[in-house]
Structures are given as C-alpha cells and as structure tokens.
Design an enzyme around this catalytic site. Structure first.
Site, PDB file in Angstrom:
ATOM      1  N   SER A 226       0.834  -1.195   0.000  1.00 51.97           N
ATOM      2  CA  SER A 226       0.000   0.000   0.000  1.00 51.97           C
ATOM      3  C   SER A 226       0.871   1.248   0.000  1.00 51.97           C
ATOM      4  O   SER A 226       2.088   1.177   0.134  1.00 51.97           O
ATOM      5  CB  SER A 226      -0.906   0.015   1.240  1.00 51.97           C
ATOM      6  OG  SER A 226      -0.155   0.335   2.405  1.00 51.97           O
ATOM      7  N   LYS A 227       0.218   2.377  -0.140  1.00 46.73           N
ATOM      8  CA  LYS A 227       0.935   3.648  -0.179  1.00 46.73           C
ATOM      9  C   LYS A 227       1.607   3.974   1.149  1.00 46.73           C
ATOM     10  O   LYS A 227       2.520   4.798   1.194  1.00 46.73           O
ATOM     11  CB  LYS A 227      -0.031   4.781  -0.558  1.00 46.73           C
ATOM     12  CG  LYS A 227      -0.562   4.679  -1.984  1.00 46.73           C
ATOM     13  CD  LYS A 227      -1.465   5.849  -2.313  1.00 46.73           C
ATOM     14  CE  LYS A 227      -1.952   5.775  -3.756  1.00 46.73           C
ATOM     15  NZ  LYS A 227      -2.824   6.933  -4.109  1.00 46.73           N
ATOM     16  N   ARG A 228       1.168   3.337   2.218  1.00 44.67           N
ATOM     17  CA  ARG A 228       1.717   3.645   3.540  1.00 44.67           C
ATOM     18  C   ARG A 228       2.908   2.767   3.910  1.00 44.67           C
ATOM     19  O   ARG A 228       3.563   3.005   4.919  1.00 44.67           O
ATOM     20  CB  ARG A 228       0.616   3.488   4.598  1.00 44.67           C
ATOM     21  CG  ARG A 228      -0.517   4.494   4.455  1.00 44.67           C
ATOM     22  CD  ARG A 228      -1.626   4.233   5.459  1.00 44.67           C
ATOM     23  NE  ARG A 228      -2.271   2.953   5.221  1.00 44.67           N
ATOM     24  CZ  ARG A 228      -3.236   2.766   4.323  1.00 44.67           C
ATOM     25  NH1 ARG A 228      -3.643   3.773   3.578  1.00 44.67           N
ATOM     26  NH2 ARG A 228      -3.775   1.579   4.164  1.00 44.67           N
TER      27      ARG A 228
END
Length: 458
Positions: A226-228
């Site tokens: 994910s982007k995190r």
C-alpha cells in the site's frame, strides 16, 4: 513487429509516485526502448478535487530521476496531445457523439451517459496472463444483481465541474485510440477493466491494443503493498540517498527476470533483453533489504568520478567543506565500501575535511579505558615523526614495530591512532586513512588528541 510500438504511462496526480506505478512506467519504457518505439506520458487528471500541482511535479521528478525519459507528453509535446486529460474535453465529446449516433450510448433518467453493454463472451490474449475468456452475459454486481450498463459520463450538476464528468473507462479507451497506443502494460489490478475496454473499442470500430497485465507487488508477509508501506514512495528513495541506477535495477526484478539468475544488470543490457513474455505470472515480492544491497553494489561498481558527482550534493547539504571534487576522490575511494547509501557519505567523510572534528564519547571511553593507551599514542607519534616515505605500507610497518618495542599487540596502537586521527573507533583502513591525511595532518591530529583527551593524566 511491423508497426511502431507505442506504449503509455498514465498516472493520476493525486499523490506521490508509487513504486508500483514507477515499475509500470519502467516496463513500458523498457519495451519502447527495446523495440525502438515510443513511450508516452499521459496525465489522467480529470479528478480536479484530488489533483495537486505537487503530485504532478512528483511524477515528473520521479520519472526523470529514474532516467525514464518520455518521447511524447507534458513538457515535451508531441503530435497526439494534449497529454493532460483535463484539456481533452472536446475530444471526448466527439467520441461520445459517435457512440450516441450508433446507438451504443443513451442518457438515463438522471442525465448520465450510459454505454449499452453487449453482454456477450469477451476473449482476450494477454501477453502475460495468456488466454482469458469473460462471459459478460453473466456479469454481476457484488450483491449478485446483473451488471448495469456502464456509465461513461456522470450527470453534470455543477457547471464548474472541471472534470466534465467523464469516467475512467471511456476516456482511457478514447485516449489510447487517439494516441495510437499499440500495447498497454499495466498492473494486474486492471485486469477486470479490460473486458469493458474491449467492448468500447469494438463499439468505436477501433482495433484494441495488445494487453500485458503485470503481477501485483506484495510485501514480504504476502499482503498487497500500500501507499503507507515502507519503500512505497519514489520520493523516499530520492530523499534517502539511493542511486537511481540501483532502484531502477531493483524495479526491473519485481516481476521480470532475465532467466539466468543475474541480479545486477546495466540498463542497456536490460533494454536489449526485455520481453513482456518473460514477465512472471505470480506476484512480485517487495524486499527493501534487497534494494539496499543492490544500492551498495551499484555504489561499489560505479566509476569513482560518477560517484563523486552523486555524493557532492550530500556533502554540500551537510556543510562538509571538501574543497574541490578532485580533493574528494581519494577520500571517496577509501570509504566507498562503507557507503550503503549516498546519505552515508557525510558521516564517513566529514572528518577528512576539518581539523576540529569531535571525539565520539563511547570511542574515547572504550579506547582510553585501556591502560597505557595515550602512552602508545605518544610512542607512535614519535615513530611516525621519523617516517619519510609516507604510504600505507610504511605506516603499517612502523606501527607494528612500535608495538613490538612496547611489548603489546598491534591493536593497542591501532585503536588510539584511529581515535586520534578520526575521532571514532571504526572506519576504513587505518593505514590508508593516514596516507590520505598526509604526514603533517596526521601528526597534528595525534598532538591534538594527546592534549584534548587528557595527556596530563598520564
């Protein structure tokens, strides 16, 4: 191939450039360069509420940092623009009218434009996934109800709606037609969209591009990246001191392999060997430790002058007064094995360029905690004062001789010498460090250490 290959990378400027997007761009770029084709950058910016100028710039900066130059697109132009979807409204209107005229599109009771689904079998030959058949007669929503006709334009309720209400599926297909895209290489998460796109191509009387859906990138625990997650942002690699050659090499191996177990490859060779048919079907595993290792290997193999140019901004940022690039080279040659990232350079190089460096308290306690440490440094200072041929070999011989005379192990002289010369207990080869420093600076540093670290206590 008889036709010229034309591929595209079409990101949305709603956040930083994700490593997954960067890999998609890279695979498209590699295919274009391998075939002598064109790599097009297209910005899908119809979501005005989420688009930002910073995100747009991050896309440009990230691609340029990775060395992925585009042949057509924003900032470079081309014959098939505009390359921002927000500027292509008139083109979409024209294609929507064509679908209206052919009876493929109608306005529903709310004013939205809907595409009449053909509701038939869709067959596609994917370059990665192979033959795929989707029976669109049985397509259902998540609740099990039959799939409704596809919206291609939302009802316009706000005259200031900059997006024009156009839906991704429609404008994506129109742009691929207008920009003469021959191959679409994109993430596997788009696989479910492709039947819808093929239906639109058919309704518009256009030949669809060849599709290659590349595997997802998963974390080491098997979850979707994910982007995190750490390592997800290309900006993070830039800010973290990675070299673009290494990150690009790492991204190449996320789903593609040259089939000979090689991992470190120059980009020219990757271009020569790249073939979408060699892209793995299974998901790619993201391993930041492997990227770190590749980064260090690229640093070790890089021409010294090239590495100096990459290190220089980091030294300047850390206020390391290295003088000239030429003065930096012998120091860089000495410490490069210690550099995992470019950002490590100031810590390993700063003490070469100042005589007012600090002494690490832990190193002082460790080294001077041993009886006679400063006596040994005094003896070595006297021995080195008589050395005329100042090189690593002579310095090593002289130190070992002094240790023998003192009746102690070599380390009893090495550790105080390193502390005095660098302010720390670890570093590159001591003798080569002293050679680079030179005779006068080395002896002055020994004198400074004797004075500053408590020679009066001896």
């Amino acid at each position: 191939m008889s036709e010229q290959v034309r591929v595209r990378f079409a990101p949305s400027p709603t956040g930083y450039l994700h490593v997954g997007g960067a890999r998609t761009a890279l695979f498209n770029w590699l295919f274009a360069r391998h075939t002598g084709g064109k790599f097009i950058l297209r910005i899908e910016d119809t979501d005005a509420a989420r688009n930002t100028d910073a995100a747009m710039q991050a896309i440009y900066d990230g691609l340029r940092w990775l060395g992925l130059d585009w042949d057509e697109g924003p900032l470079v132009g081309g014959d098939h623009g505009p390359y921002l979807q927000s500027e292509r409204g008139a083109i979409y209107e024209r294609y929507a009218e064509k679908l209206r005229a052919s009876g493929h599109v109608y306005a529903d009771e709310n004013g939205a434009l809907r595409f009449r689904l053909p509701r038939k079998l869709v067959v596609m030959e994917d370059l990665v996934c192979g033959r795929i058949e989707v029976d669109r007669r049985k397509s259902q929503n998540r609740d099990g109800s039959p799939e409704a006709d596809m919206t291609i334009r939302r009802a316009i309720t706000d005259a200031n709606d900059a997006s024009g209400g156009w839906i991704f599926h429609f404008v994506n297909v129109v742009d691929d037609i207008e920009m003469k895209i021959t191959h679409v290489i994109r993430g596997e998460d788009h696989l479910s969209n492709t039947p819808k796109h093929l239906e639109l191509f058919e309704a518009l009387g256009a030949t669809p591009p060849r599709y290659a859906h590349i595997p997802l990138i998963l974390n080491k625990d098997g979850t979707k990246m994910s982007k995190r997650d750490q390592g997800a942002s290309v900006d993070g690699y830039i800010a973290g001191g990675y070299v673009p050659e290494a990150v690009r090499n790492f991204l190449c191996l996320l789903g593609w392999s040259p089939k000979d177990d090689r991992e470190i490859m120059p980009i020219a060779e990757v271009i020569e060997r790249f073939d979408p048919a060699q892209i793995n079907r299974k998901a790619a595993q993201f391993d930041l430790e492997k990227c770190d290792w590749l980064n260090q290997q690229h640093i070790l193999q890089m021409p010294l002058e090239t590495l100096a140019g990459k290190v220089e901004p980091w030294l300047t940022k850390a206020a390391v007064n290295f003088g000239t690039p030429a003065a930096m080279l012998p120091v860089l040659a000495l410490v490069r094995e210690r550099l995992k990232k470019l950002s490590d350079a100031p810590a390993w190089m700063d003490y070469f360029f100042t005589e007012d460096f600090p002494f690490d308290p832990e190193a002082v306690a460790k080294v001077l905690g041993k009886p006679g440490a400063l006596d040994h440094l005094r003896a070595l200072t006297a021995a080195y004062a008589g050395v005329t041929d100042w090189n690593a070999t002579t310095l090593e011989t002289s130190l070992k001789s002094a240790a023998t005379i003192a009746g102690v192990k070599v380390g009893e002289f090495v550790h105080p010498a390193r502390l005095a010369a660098t302010g720390r207990s670890v570093g590159a080869s001591l003798y080569h460090t002293l050679e680079v420093l030179g005779r006068d600076r080395t002896l002055a540093r020994f004198d400074r250490a004797l004075a500053k670290l408590g020679a009066d206590k001896i």
